[in-house]
Design a protein around this motif. Structure first.
Motif, PDB file in Angstrom:
ATOM      1  N   LYS A 150     -11.898  -9.871   9.906  1.00  0.00           N
ATOM      2  CA  LYS A 150     -12.068 -10.008   8.653  1.00  0.00           C
ATOM      3  C   LYS A 150     -13.667  -9.025   7.902  1.00  0.00           C
ATOM      4  O   LYS A 150     -13.268  -8.411   6.433  1.00  0.00           O
ATOM      5  CB  LYS A 150     -11.961 -11.249   8.437  1.00  0.00           C
ATOM      6  N   THR A 153     -11.136  -6.323   5.643  1.00  0.00           N
ATOM      7  CA  THR A 153     -10.445  -6.717   4.665  1.00  0.00           C
ATOM      8  C   THR A 153     -11.683  -6.015   3.246  1.00  0.00           C
ATOM      9  O   THR A 153     -11.095  -6.859   1.305  1.00  0.00           O
ATOM     10  CB  THR A 153     -10.395  -8.584   4.387  1.00  0.00           C
ATOM     11  N   LYS A 154     -13.083  -5.969   2.984  1.00  0.00           N
ATOM     12  CA  LYS A 154     -13.920  -5.830   2.102  1.00  0.00           C
ATOM     13  C   LYS A 154     -13.457  -5.195   1.442  1.00  0.00           C
ATOM     14  O   LYS A 154     -12.991  -4.233   1.867  1.00  0.00           O
ATOM     15  CB  LYS A 154     -15.094  -5.974   3.038  1.00  0.00           C
ATOM     16  N   PRO A 155     -13.604  -5.346   0.014  1.00  0.00           N
ATOM     17  CA  PRO A 155     -13.464  -3.635  -0.792  1.00  0.00           C
ATOM     18  C   PRO A 155     -13.882  -2.640  -0.473  1.00  0.00           C
ATOM     19  O   PRO A 155     -13.280  -1.703  -0.445  1.00  0.00           O
ATOM     20  CB  PRO A 155     -14.275  -4.592  -2.078  1.00  0.00           C
ATOM     21  N   LYS A 158     -11.016   0.051   1.050  1.00  0.00           N
ATOM     22  CA  LYS A 158     -10.215   0.047   1.188  1.00  0.00           C
ATOM     23  C   LYS A 158      -9.827   1.722   1.190  1.00  0.00           C
ATOM     24  O   LYS A 158     -10.431   2.538   0.479  1.00  0.00           O
ATOM     25  CB  LYS A 158     -10.121  -0.549  -0.743  1.00  0.00           C
ATOM     26  N   LYS A 190      -3.758 -14.905   3.919  1.00  0.00           N
ATOM     27  CA  LYS A 190      -5.001 -14.306   2.970  1.00  0.00           C
ATOM     28  C   LYS A 190      -5.979 -12.808   3.062  1.00  0.00           C
ATOM     29  O   LYS A 190      -5.722 -11.808   2.980  1.00  0.00           O
ATOM     30  CB  LYS A 190      -6.002 -15.307   1.945  1.00  0.00           C
ATOM     31  N   VAL A 191      -6.208 -12.600   4.724  1.00  0.00           N
ATOM     32  CA  VAL A 191      -7.081 -12.402   5.339  1.00  0.00           C
ATOM     33  C   VAL A 191      -5.706 -11.213   6.020  1.00  0.00           C
ATOM     34  O   VAL A 191      -6.436  -9.740   6.027  1.00  0.00           O
ATOM     35  CB  VAL A 191      -7.449 -12.723   7.352  1.00  0.00           C
ATOM     36  N   HIS A 193      -3.347 -10.368   3.988  1.00  0.00           N
ATOM     37  CA  HIS A 193      -2.723  -9.756   3.456  1.00  0.00           C
ATOM     38  C   HIS A 193      -4.062  -8.425   2.329  1.00  0.00           C
ATOM     39  O   HIS A 193      -3.246  -7.602   2.237  1.00  0.00           O
ATOM     40  CB  HIS A 193      -2.556 -10.960   1.714  1.00  0.00           C
ATOM     41  N   ASP A 194      -4.980  -9.253   2.729  1.00  0.00           N
ATOM     42  CA  ASP A 194      -6.119  -8.487   2.283  1.00  0.00           C
ATOM     43  C   ASP A 194      -5.984  -7.380   3.156  1.00  0.00           C
ATOM     44  O   ASP A 194      -6.720  -5.639   2.479  1.00  0.00           O
ATOM     45  CB  ASP A 194      -7.297  -8.378   2.457  1.00  0.00           C
ATOM     46  N   SER A 197      -3.819  -4.480   2.542  1.00  0.00           N
ATOM     47  CA  SER A 197      -3.631  -4.046   1.007  1.00  0.00           C
ATOM     48  C   SER A 197      -4.326  -2.842   1.293  1.00  0.00           C
ATOM     49  O   SER A 197      -4.618  -1.843   0.999  1.00  0.00           O
ATOM     50  CB  SER A 197      -4.798  -5.053   0.617  1.00  0.00           C
ATOM     51  N   ASN A 198      -5.239  -3.096   2.144  1.00  0.00           N
ATOM     52  CA  ASN A 198      -6.660  -1.852   2.806  1.00  0.00           C
ATOM     53  C   ASN A 198      -6.062  -0.645   3.291  1.00  0.00           C
ATOM     54  O   ASN A 198      -6.627  -0.333   3.514  1.00  0.00           O
ATOM     55  CB  ASN A 198      -8.310  -2.782   3.099  1.00  0.00           C
TER      56      ASN A 198
END
Length: 331
Positions: A150, A153-155, A158, A190-191, A193-194, A197-198
């Motif tokens: 998790k 997944t932090k910004p 990215k 959600k985890v 997905h993020d 995305s990252n």
């Protein structure tokens, strides 16, 4: 026709017959060889071949490497009609193929496996998932050492994360199992997905893709096979492996004998299966350091801190469910 021409023609005929007979004999010899299909990577294949040659089976088998999805598809589609006499494959695929076709023969030799397996296969190696990081890239970007999936997944991560795609790689399944087990379907989606995305362009079709990207410094962190990160660190690279809070999930690859009509060939395949399961283990443990049999030991650095098992048995059906879960998280 002159005598010289007659001799030349007869010579050509004799030569042609020789080639035909040689071809027939060669074809017959190939038919007598045990055909081995494997989804093993280079290190696994080399270890198996070394054990077979040492046991005197050189020239008595033909080994063909296939991707997990390709070999799995052949097992499920062809059953006992498959060309292979012997397979090494992800255990969950072997179980699903047996359930569908009853295509494997019970092993005729005993094993001392630490965990009980069905009578028709025995494990030859195991893979375990973990996070790994490039410490220099972390420092360059001022990133903290992650302790969980998790965290990735932090910004701030990215574009600096690489993960395997479960649609192409069984290693990606270890990642999805960890996420679903820890967070359930809703939060887990959600985890994931993020995380996808990252990852951006660093979503890899190969299980080795993430460690390669991390080693090259293209990304700061990745998820993949734990032993690869251990080996990279041992080689002097700025790599650190992290056992995630969500757990280190594993899967095994096993050897099984296809139940064919030829008793002699099946018997030979059974002997080769025993050789692979016993004599190849010493070499396999160097590359896949997970103890599977009594008496086997691995070093402390190769023992994951948080080993876990998924709550349901691993099957092809469950894999398909988790692949759909992954697809839905991509949207």
């Amino acid at each position: 026709m002159s005598k010289t021409i007659k001799i030349a023609v007869l010579s050509l005929v004799a030569l042609s017959l020789a080639f035909v007979l040689a071809g027939r004999n060669s074809g017959k010899a190939d038919e007598e060889k045990v055909v081995i299909y494997t989804n093993g990577d280079e290190e696994a294949t080399a270890a198996m071949e070394t054990s077979l040659k040492a046991a005197g089976y050189e020239g008595k088998y033909v080994l063909q490497s296939l991707g997990t999805s390709e070999l799995g598809g052949k097992l499920l589609a062809e059953g006992t009609e498959i060309e292979a006499d012997l397979v090494t494959m992800s255990s969950y695929f072997i179980e699903s193929a047996q359930k569908q076709h009853s295509m494997f023969k019970d092993l005729s030799f005993g094993t001392k496996a630490l965990e009980q397996s069905p009578a028709y296969y025995t494990p030859i190696l195991a893979n375990t998932g973990s996070i790994f990081v490039n410490t220099e890239v972390l420092k360059q970007h001022g990133l903290p050492l992650p302790s969980s999936i998790k965290d990735l997944t932090k910004p701030e991560y990215k574009g600096l994360v690489s993960i395997p795609n479960i649609l192409d790689s069984s290693t990606g399944w270890l990642l999805v199992q960890a996420i679903i087990s820890q967070y359930g379907d809703a939060e887990g989606k959600k985890v994931l997905h993020d995380l996808i995305s990252n990852s951006g362009p660093h979503l890899e079709s190969s299980g080795s893709g993430p460690i390669n990207k991390v080693q090259a410094g293209e990304v700061a962190a990745g998820f993949g096979l734990r032993y690869q990160a251990v080996m990279a660190k041992e080689s002097g690279l700025p790599i650190k492996f992290v056992d995630p809070a969500e757990g280190n999930f594993s899967y095994t690859e096993s050897v099984a004998v296809v139940n064919k009509d030829s008793e002699a060939k099946t018997s030979l395949a059974m002997k080769m299966a025993e050789t692979i399961s016993k004599d190849a283990r010493e070499e396999l443990l160097k590359h896949y350091p997970v103890a599977l049999y009594e008496g086997e030991k691995v070093t402390e650095k190769n023992k994951p801190a948080n080993p876990k098992k998924f709550k349901e048995p691993l099957t092809v059906e469950l894999l398909k469910q988790h692949q759909q879960f992954f697809k839905s998280a991509q949207r």
